[in-house]
Design an enzyme around this catalytic site. Structure first.
Site, PDB file in Angstrom:
ATOM      1  CG  ASP A 108      36.433  41.531  39.949  1.00 40.43           C
ATOM      2  OD1 ASP A 108      37.268  42.151  39.279  1.00 40.43           O
ATOM      3  OD2 ASP A 108      36.710  40.531  40.629  1.00 40.43           O
TER       4      ASP A 108
ATOM      5  CG  ASP B  88      41.512  40.273  42.526  1.00 40.81           C
ATOM      6  OD1 ASP B  88      40.464  39.691  42.874  1.00 40.81           O
ATOM      7  OD2 ASP B  88      41.913  40.308  41.346  1.00 40.81           O
TER       8      ASP B  88
HETATM    9  O1  DOR Z   1      42.619  36.417  39.413  1.00 44.05           O
HETATM   10  C1  DOR Z   1      41.440  36.700  39.516  1.00 44.05           C
HETATM   11  N1  DOR Z   1      40.576  35.934  40.235  1.00 44.05           N
HETATM   12  N2  DOR Z   1      40.979  37.789  38.884  1.00 44.05           N
HETATM   13  C2  DOR Z   1      39.667  38.062  38.821  1.00 44.05           C
HETATM   14  O2  DOR Z   1      39.315  39.051  38.224  1.00 44.05           O
HETATM   15  C3  DOR Z   1      38.669  37.164  39.415  1.00 44.05           C
HETATM   16  C4  DOR Z   1      39.271  36.395  40.530  1.00 44.05           C
HETATM   17  C5  DOR Z   1      38.390  35.254  41.004  1.00 44.05           C
HETATM   18  O3  DOR Z   1      37.204  35.466  41.209  1.00 44.05           O
HETATM   19  O4  DOR Z   1      38.927  34.175  41.228  1.00 44.05           O
END
Ligand code: DOR
Length: 412
Positions: free
Chosen positions: A161, A288
Site C-alpha cells: 500500500d 486509510d
Molecule cells: O493518501 C494516502 N496516504 N494514500 C496512500 O495510499 C498512502 C497513505 C499514506 O501512507 O500516507
C-alpha cells in the site's frame, strides 16, 4: 469511572450494558447486553445479572465495535506522525477495537520482526487488537518479493500500500505464493504514469481480478474510487473470483480539494460508490487513516487522519440523510471487515467477542485539533460539526474509552 458501578470485589462479574438501542446487521431493538470473559453472553430485555458491573447506556445506541482493514500507524519510522499508542487511542476514540496496519513504515514491514514489534507495542498500549500487513515486495520497491513464507504467520494479508505492484511478473508470483500461504493480496490499485486516476485504478483491478481467479488466491482491493472498478469487481464476484473490496469515508463523502491518494472524486462517482456500499458490491468501509505532521502535509503528503471521524462522518452524511440505513453501515464497518479478517467479531450475537461501541446519534460535536487524539491533525473536517458521537468503546468486555477518557484517564 463514571456510570460504572462495581458490585462484587476482586471477581470478574462481567459487564452489563443497560438501556440501549442494539443495532447490528440483522437486528434493531431496545434492551441490554452482557459481556463476560471477553464474550457476549446474553442479549435481551431487562437483563438482571447479580454482581455484574453496570454501564447504563441511558438510551444511547450500541453497535458492534468497528474493524478497520486499512490504517497507517507510523511506528517504526515516523512516530512524530503517529505512534502505535496514539494510533490506538485515536482508534478507540473512533469506535474501533481492531485495526490492520499497513507496511509502509521504516523499516518496511517486509520481515517478521517488524510485524512482531507492532503487535507487542499495541499490546503494551492495551486498547486495540492490531493486525499487521506484510509487504509484497522488499522495501515496497516492487523489484523483489519479500520473504512471504516467513511473514505469513505474522500478517493477515500482503500489501505494498502506497504503491500498486507495477510489474505483472511480480504480482503473478505474489499471487502464486499467497495462494499457497492462504493469505490475501491487498492491492493499492494504481498504475503509475497514467494521468487519469480512474483508468490507472481500473487497469490494475482488471489485471488483479483476472490473476486472482486464474491462480485461486484471494484479492482485496483497497480504497476503490471509480465506478469502473466497482463494475469490474462485481463482475469478478459473479464469476466466482475470491475478491473483496473497501471504500474510504472520504471517497464516499468529501468533495475534491484535499490531497489524498487515490484522489477525491466527483459527486457522480460518490453516488455510485454509496449505491455499491448499500448493495454490498463494496464490502467494507476502511479508513486509510494516514496521519502526517503539518510540515509534511504542507509539502504535499497525501492522506487524511480519519479513524476518529469515520463513523460520525458517515452517520451524519449518509444515515441521517436516509441514503444508508444504520444496519448497513454496521455491516460495512464491522461485520464484513471482521469476516474478511476471519475474526469472531462484528455482530452482537451470543458467543461473539465482547467488542462494542456506544454512540450518541443526536449529539452534535465539532472536530478540532484538540479533540483529535491522533498526532495527525491533517483532516479537512476541522471546524465541521458532526453527529453520531462515539461515547464509549468496549474491547473484550473492558471499557477502553468512555466520554473523553481513555481507560479512566482524561485525554484531549
Ligand atoms: O493518501 C494516502 N496516504 N494514500 C496512500 O495510499 C498512502 C497513505 C499514506 O501512507 O500516507
Amino acid at each position: 469511572m463514571r456510570l460504572l458501578r462495581r458490585a462484587g470485589q476482586g471477581v470478574n462479574k462481567g459487564l452489563l450494558i443497560t438501556d440501549v438501542r442494539l443495532v447490528d446487521e440483522r437486528s434493531d431493538f431496545r434492551g441490554d447486553l452482557y459481556i463476560k470473559g471477553g464474550l457476549i453472553r446474553a442479549v435481551g430485555v431487562n437483563l438482571r445479572i447479580p454482581g455484574a458491573n453496570v454501564l447504563s447506556g441511558e438510551g444511547r445506541t450500541l453497535l458492534p465495535a468497528f474493524v478497520d482493514l486499512h490504517a497507517h500507524f507510523r511506528d517504526p519510522g515516523y512516530p512524530e506522525k503517529e505512534g502505535i499508542g496514539s494510533g490506538s487511542a485515536a482508534a478507540v476514540h473512533g469506535g474501533y477495537t481492531t485495526v490492520a496496519v499497513m507496511a509502509n513504515t521504516a523499516p518496511v514491514c517486509d520481515r517478521p520482526e517488524v510485524a512482531l514489534y507492532m503487535r507487542v507495542e499495541a499490546e503494551k498500549a492495551g486498547l486495540i487488537e492490531l493486525y499487521a500487513m506484510g509487504a509484497i515486495t522488499r522495501g515496497l520497491a516492487g523489484e523483489e518479493l519479500s520473504d512471504m513464507e516467513a511473514l505469513a504467520p505474522h500478517v493477515w494479508a500482503f500489501s505494498d500500500d502506497g504503491f500498486g505492484v507495477q510489474r505483472t511478473d511480480m504480482i503473478l508470483r505474489a499471487f502464486q505464493r499467497a495462494a499457497t500461504l492462504g493469505r490475501p493480496i491487498a492491492e493499492h490499485s494504481e498504475y503509475l504514469g497514467i494521468d487519469d486516476p480512474a483508468l490507472a485504478e481500473e487497469l490494475m483491478v482488471n489485471r488483479d481480478t483476472f490473476l486472482s481467479r486464474r491462480i485461486g488466491a484471494a484479492l482485496h482491493v483497497e480504497h476503490v474510487s471509480s465506478a469502473g472498478s466497482v463494475k469490474l469487481i462485481a463482475a469478478a464476484k459473479r464469476a466466482g473470483t475470491r475478491v473483496t473490496c473497501e471504500v474510504t469515508p472520504h471517497h464516499l463523502c468529501l468533495e475534491p480539494g484535499y490531497t489524498v491518494n487515490p484522489p477525491l472524486v466527483t459527486e457522480k462517482t460518490r453516488d455510485r460508490l454509496i449505491v455499491a456500499l448499500a448493495s454490498g458490491e463494496i464490502d467494507a468501509v476502511a479508513t486509510d487513516h494516514a496521519p502526517h505532521t503539518a510540515v509534511d502535509k504542507n509539502r504535499g503528503a497525501p492522506g487524511i487522519s480519519g479513524i476518529e471521524t469515520a463513523f460520525s462522518l458517515l452517520y451524519t452524511q449518509l444515515v441521517r440523510s436516509g441514503r444508508l440505513d444504520l444496519p448497513t453501515l454496521v455491516r460495512a464497518m464491522a461485520t464484513r471487515p471482521a469476516q474478511i479478517l476471519g475474526l469472531n467479531k462484528g455482530s452482537l450475537g451470543i458467543g461473539r467477542d465482547g467488542d462494542v461501541v456506544l454512540v450518541e446519534e443526536g449529539e452534535e460535536f465539532t472536530v478540532t485539533t484538540d479533540w483529535l487524539l491522533s498526532r495527525g491533525k491533517n483532516t479537512p473536517l476541522l471546524g465541521e460539526r458532526l453527529r453520531g458521537r462515539v461515547w464509549a468503546t468496549v474491547h473484550r468486555g473492558e471499557v477502553v474509552y468512555l466520554d473523553g477518557k481513555l481507560r479512566g484517564k482524561v485525554v484531549g
